[in-house]
Design a protein around this motif. Structure first.
Motif, PDB file in Angstrom:
ATOM      1  N   PHE A  69       0.892  -1.055  -0.092  1.00 32.60           N
ATOM      2  CA  PHE A  69      -0.162  -0.021  -0.011  1.00 32.60           C
ATOM      3  C   PHE A  69       0.907   1.355   0.008  1.00 32.60           C
ATOM      4  O   PHE A  69       2.005   1.273   0.764  1.00 32.60           O
ATOM      5  N   LEU A  70       0.431   2.097  -0.754  1.00 41.43           N
ATOM      6  CA  LEU A  70       1.219   3.620  -0.779  1.00 41.43           C
ATOM      7  C   LEU A  70       2.524   3.544  -1.334  1.00 41.43           C
ATOM      8  O   LEU A  70       3.112   4.522  -1.401  1.00 41.43           O
ATOM      9  N   LYS A  71       2.962   2.583  -2.079  1.00 38.11           N
ATOM     10  CA  LYS A  71       4.008   2.495  -2.753  1.00 38.11           C
ATOM     11  C   LYS A  71       4.183   3.203  -4.050  1.00 38.11           C
ATOM     12  O   LYS A  71       5.301   3.468  -4.514  1.00 38.11           O
ATOM     13  N   GLY A  72       3.163   3.024  -4.726  1.00 39.87           N
ATOM     14  CA  GLY A  72       3.081   3.791  -6.010  1.00 39.87           C
ATOM     15  C   GLY A  72       4.055   3.029  -7.144  1.00 39.87           C
ATOM     16  O   GLY A  72       3.762   2.145  -7.160  1.00 39.87           O
ATOM     17  N   GLU A  73       4.280   3.945  -8.059  1.00 38.61           N
ATOM     18  CA  GLU A  73       5.074   3.277  -9.032  1.00 38.61           C
ATOM     19  C   GLU A  73       6.632   3.282  -8.918  1.00 38.61           C
ATOM     20  O   GLU A  73       7.489   3.205 -10.003  1.00 38.61           O
ATOM     21  N   TRP A  74       7.190   3.150  -7.673  1.00 42.25           N
ATOM     22  CA  TRP A  74       8.860   3.087  -7.484  1.00 42.25           C
ATOM     23  C   TRP A  74       8.988   1.557  -8.131  1.00 42.25           C
ATOM     24  O   TRP A  74       8.464   0.657  -7.807  1.00 42.25           O
ATOM     25  N   ASN A  75      10.234   1.851  -8.761  1.00 39.52           N
ATOM     26  CA  ASN A  75      10.918   0.677  -9.022  1.00 39.52           C
ATOM     27  C   ASN A  75      11.914   0.121  -8.328  1.00 39.52           C
ATOM     28  O   ASN A  75      12.918   0.791  -7.994  1.00 39.52           O
ATOM     29  N   THR A  76      11.700  -0.767  -7.517  1.00 37.95           N
ATOM     30  CA  THR A  76      12.601  -1.052  -6.325  1.00 37.95           C
ATOM     31  C   THR A  76      13.059  -2.682  -6.791  1.00 37.95           C
ATOM     32  O   THR A  76      12.563  -3.645  -7.368  1.00 37.95           O
ATOM     33  N   GLY A  77      14.195  -2.936  -6.288  1.00 39.37           N
ATOM     34  CA  GLY A  77      15.173  -4.185  -6.110  1.00 39.37           C
ATOM     35  C   GLY A  77      14.423  -5.284  -5.675  1.00 39.37           C
ATOM     36  O   GLY A  77      14.317  -6.317  -6.332  1.00 39.37           O
ATOM     37  N   GLU A  78      13.579  -5.209  -4.711  1.00 41.53           N
ATOM     38  CA  GLU A  78      12.785  -6.432  -4.032  1.00 41.53           C
ATOM     39  C   GLU A  78      11.585  -6.809  -5.160  1.00 41.53           C
ATOM     40  O   GLU A  78      11.397  -7.942  -5.127  1.00 41.53           O
ATOM     41  N   ILE A  79      11.072  -5.761  -5.738  1.00 43.15           N
ATOM     42  CA  ILE A  79       9.769  -6.015  -6.413  1.00 43.15           C
ATOM     43  C   ILE A  79      10.306  -6.977  -7.636  1.00 43.15           C
ATOM     44  O   ILE A  79      10.005  -8.104  -7.986  1.00 43.15           O
ATOM     45  N   TRP A  90       2.269 -10.827  -6.005  1.00 44.47           N
ATOM     46  CA  TRP A  90       2.683  -9.551  -5.458  1.00 44.47           C
ATOM     47  C   TRP A  90       1.842  -8.471  -6.355  1.00 44.47           C
ATOM     48  O   TRP A  90       1.681  -8.426  -7.255  1.00 44.47           O
ATOM     49  N   GLU A  91       1.176  -7.782  -5.358  1.00 40.17           N
ATOM     50  CA  GLU A  91       0.279  -6.734  -5.659  1.00 40.17           C
ATOM     51  C   GLU A  91       0.724  -5.196  -4.909  1.00 40.17           C
ATOM     52  O   GLU A  91       1.075  -5.214  -4.066  1.00 40.17           O
ATOM     53  N   ILE A  92       0.512  -4.182  -5.878  1.00 38.26           N
ATOM     54  CA  ILE A  92       0.693  -2.805  -5.600  1.00 38.26           C
ATOM     55  C   ILE A  92      -0.411  -1.989  -6.000  1.00 38.26           C
ATOM     56  O   ILE A  92      -1.039  -1.943  -6.785  1.00 38.26           O
ATOM     57  N   MET A  93      -0.569  -1.202  -4.495  1.00 40.26           N
ATOM     58  CA  MET A  93      -1.905  -0.352  -4.634  1.00 40.26           C
ATOM     59  C   MET A  93      -1.510   0.626  -6.218  1.00 40.26           C
ATOM     60  O   MET A  93      -0.380   1.204  -6.274  1.00 40.26           O
ATOM     61  N   PRO A  94      -2.697   0.865  -6.770  1.00 41.62           N
ATOM     62  CA  PRO A  94      -2.448   1.678  -7.970  1.00 41.62           C
ATOM     63  C   PRO A  94      -2.533   3.205  -8.074  1.00 41.62           C
ATOM     64  O   PRO A  94      -3.047   3.832  -8.734  1.00 41.62           O
ATOM     65  N   ALA A  95      -1.777   3.658  -6.879  1.00 40.80           N
ATOM     66  CA  ALA A  95      -1.594   5.122  -6.769  1.00 40.80           C
ATOM     67  C   ALA A  95      -0.471   5.304  -5.966  1.00 40.80           C
ATOM     68  O   ALA A  95       0.199   4.426  -5.060  1.00 40.80           O
ATOM     69  N   GLY A  96       0.113   6.524  -6.000  1.00 41.54           N
ATOM     70  CA  GLY A  96       1.435   7.102  -5.289  1.00 41.54           C
ATOM     71  C   GLY A  96       1.105   7.394  -3.732  1.00 41.54           C
ATOM     72  O   GLY A  96      -0.004   6.998  -3.287  1.00 41.54           O
ATOM     73  N   PHE A  97       2.097   7.709  -3.345  1.00 44.31           N
ATOM     74  CA  PHE A  97       1.880   8.221  -1.811  1.00 44.31           C
ATOM     75  C   PHE A  97       0.747   9.160  -1.949  1.00 44.31           C
ATOM     76  O   PHE A  97       0.555  10.075  -2.720  1.00 44.31           O
ATOM     77  N   LYS A 198      20.350   3.074  -3.974  1.00 40.01           N
ATOM     78  CA  LYS A 198      19.960   1.597  -4.784  1.00 40.01           C
ATOM     79  C   LYS A 198      20.560   0.448  -3.998  1.00 40.01           C
ATOM     80  O   LYS A 198      21.736   0.584  -3.463  1.00 40.01           O
ATOM     81  N   GLY A 199      19.686  -0.412  -3.591  1.00 38.63           N
ATOM     82  CA  GLY A 199      20.145  -1.696  -2.876  1.00 38.63           C
ATOM     83  C   GLY A 199      19.957  -1.452  -1.647  1.00 38.63           C
ATOM     84  O   GLY A 199      20.149  -2.606  -0.722  1.00 38.63           O
ATOM     85  N   LEU A 200      19.855  -0.213  -1.062  1.00 38.60           N
ATOM     86  CA  LEU A 200      19.865  -0.250   0.412  1.00 38.60           C
ATOM     87  C   LEU A 200      18.267   0.497   0.847  1.00 38.60           C
ATOM     88  O   LEU A 200      17.485  -0.163   1.647  1.00 38.60           O
ATOM     89  N   GLU A 201      17.829   1.540   0.127  1.00 37.87           N
ATOM     90  CA  GLU A 201      16.504   1.900   0.174  1.00 37.87           C
ATOM     91  C   GLU A 201      15.575   1.576  -0.740  1.00 37.87           C
ATOM     92  O   GLU A 201      14.097   1.479  -0.592  1.00 37.87           O
ATOM     93  N   PHE A 202      15.799   1.064  -1.984  1.00 37.33           N
ATOM     94  CA  PHE A 202      15.158   0.579  -3.048  1.00 37.33           C
ATOM     95  C   PHE A 202      15.776  -0.370  -4.273  1.00 37.33           C
ATOM     96  O   PHE A 202      17.022  -0.642  -3.801  1.00 37.33           O
TER      97      PHE A 202
END
Length: 202
Positions: A69-79, A90-97, A198-202
């Motif tokens: 929830f609230l992750k938006g369109e961030w491209n993260t390593g874990e995803i 894996w589901e992501i809420m379809p909106a940003g913060f 990168k790799g630490l926060e995303f």
């Protein structure tokens, strides 16, 4: 901090119901049962801890469901990593913060859409671990009805594990959870002018 309760009698009845649920689970403590872990507090590491449990679960060949929830369109390593693994939904809420959308109606609609997917996971006995990342914000902002959420959490399959993350967890969530960890911030690199890495926060 948790929000003030508007209706003391309703709060009392809710907590009474939760206490009965928790007492029943404690009485069965000798059995293998699904565990509810709540990760809250202002410090960094709540989602990272939850994702560590995702990796651990997958390592045992078990099935995982994650709703962010609230992750938006961030491209993260874990995803990118976890979506490549078997046994992951894996589901992501379809909106940003919320401070990006600045539209409560849109935020509520997005929250309800994401919660619908989470609700299905919480009904599926084949999913061994459900992670609801940043769920606490949706309850704090009243984008979702907390009573409905609590009912779904309590009625999930007996052996399904659950992890909920986010700041400002409500008293009801704290009471319902089997394990609660509050992560405290001592220092954060952002306050020293260091951007997210990168790799630490995303």
């Amino acid at each position: 901090m948790a929000k003030a309760i508007k209706d003391p009698e309703k709060h009392k009845e809710r907590m009474k119901s939760i206490k009965a649920h928790v007492d029943k689970r404690i009485a069965k403590a000798q059995e293998d049962k699904g565990t509810f872990v709540l990760l809250t507090g202002n410090g960094k590491g709540k989602s990272s801890s939850a994702l560590g449990m995702v990796a651990r679960t997958l390592g045992h060949g078990m099935k995982v469901g994650v709703v962010q929830f609230l992750k938006g369109e961030w491209n993260t390593g874990e995803i990118d990593f976890f979506k490549r693994q078997d046994n992951v939904q894996w589901e992501i809420m379809p909106a940003g913060f919320t401070w990006e959308t600045q539209n409560r109606e849109s935020d509520v609609a997005s929250s309800e859409q994401a919660w619908a997917k989470a609700s299905q996971m919480l009904l599926d006995p084949s999913i061994d671990l459900v992670v609801l990342d940043e769920l606490t914000y949706l309850l704090h902002y009243e984008y979702l009805a907390e009573d409905n959420v609590l009912t779904a959490l309590m009625n999930r399959p007996d052996n399904q594990h659950l992890v909920v993350t986010g700041r400002g967890a409500s008293d009801a969530l704290v009471e319902l959870a089997d394990t609660v960890s509050e992560i405290k911030e001592i220092k954060h690199a952002f306050k020293r002018g260091i951007k997210a890495q990168k790799g630490l926060e995303f």
